[in-house]
Every structure is written in C-alpha cells, then in structure tokens.
Design a protein around this motif. Structure first.
Motif, short mmCIF file in Angstrom:
data_model
loop_
_atom_site.label_atom_id
_atom_site.label_comp_id
_atom_site.label_asym_id
_atom_site.label_seq_id
_atom_site.Cartn_x
_atom_site.Cartn_y
_atom_site.Cartn_z
N GLY A 30 0.82 -1.21 0.00
CA GLY A 30 0.00 0.00 0.00
C GLY A 30 0.85 1.26 0.00
O GLY A 30 0.55 2.22 -0.72
N GLY A 31 1.91 1.26 0.81
CA GLY A 31 2.79 2.43 0.85
C GLY A 31 3.50 2.66 -0.47
O GLY A 31 3.62 3.80 -0.94
N LEU A 32 3.96 1.57 -1.07
CA LEU A 32 4.65 1.69 -2.37
C LEU A 32 3.67 2.12 -3.46
O LEU A 32 4.03 2.93 -4.33
N PHE A 41 0.69 -3.75 -10.74
CA PHE A 41 1.01 -4.71 -9.68
C PHE A 41 2.37 -5.36 -9.87
O PHE A 41 3.16 -5.46 -8.94
N TRP A 42 2.65 -5.85 -11.08
CA TRP A 42 3.89 -6.60 -11.27
C TRP A 42 5.12 -5.74 -11.11
O TRP A 42 6.15 -6.21 -10.62
N ARG A 47 9.57 -4.27 -7.36
CA ARG A 47 10.22 -3.32 -6.45
C ARG A 47 10.31 -3.88 -5.04
O ARG A 47 11.30 -3.69 -4.35
N LEU A 48 9.25 -4.54 -4.59
CA LEU A 48 9.30 -5.15 -3.26
C LEU A 48 10.32 -6.28 -3.21
O LEU A 48 11.02 -6.44 -2.21
N ARG A 49 10.43 -7.05 -4.28
CA ARG A 49 11.43 -8.12 -4.33
C ARG A 49 12.85 -7.54 -4.30
O ARG A 49 13.74 -8.09 -3.67
N HIS A 57 3.84 -13.78 -4.82
CA HIS A 57 2.85 -12.89 -5.46
C HIS A 57 1.43 -13.25 -5.05
O HIS A 57 0.55 -12.39 -5.04
N LYS A 58 1.18 -14.50 -4.67
CA LYS A 58 -0.16 -14.89 -4.24
C LYS A 58 -0.49 -14.33 -2.86
O LYS A 58 -1.64 -14.14 -2.53
N ARG A 59 0.54 -14.07 -2.06
CA ARG A 59 0.31 -13.50 -0.74
C ARG A 59 -0.04 -12.02 -0.83
O ARG A 59 -0.74 -11.48 0.01
#
Length: 60
Positions: A30-32, A41-42, A47-49, A57-59
């Motif tokens: 949410g912050g990103l 999304f991808w 970026r999170l990875r 990605h399912k989580r």
C-alpha cells in the motif's frame, strides 16, 4: 459447500487471521502504491522483491 475433508478448527477465525498475518505485506504494498501510483502490480511486486521482501505474489 465445503469439501468433504474440511474440518473447522475450534477457536480459530480463519477470516480475520490473514489480516494479522499479512499486515506487513499489505502495508508495504500500500505504501509503495501511494508513492508510485502509475505502476501496475507486477512492477510494484518487482520493487518489493528488490527491497529484499521474499513474499510470494499470491500473498500480495
């Protein structure tokens, strides 16, 4: 209908459990998303990875 092998565990509310378990992932995504509103999304997931979050990605 529930599958025939399904058995609810007493004392566990499965509907609210995911919110507590995934709160960190939800907050990070949410912050990103607020910072990078134009990304899909991808790209946010990538970026999170890159930030060393190992969430599936399912989580998210």
């Amino acid at each position: 209908m529930r599958p025939s092998g399904y058995r609810a565990l007493p004392g566990i509310d499965r509907r609210s459990d995911w919110g507590r378990r995934d709160a960190e992932a939800i907050e990070a995504l949410g912050g990103l998303a607020e910072q990078k509103a134009g990304l899909g999304f991808w790209k946010l997931y990538d970026r999170l990875r890159q930030a060393r979050h190992d969430w599936n990605h399912k989580r998210l």
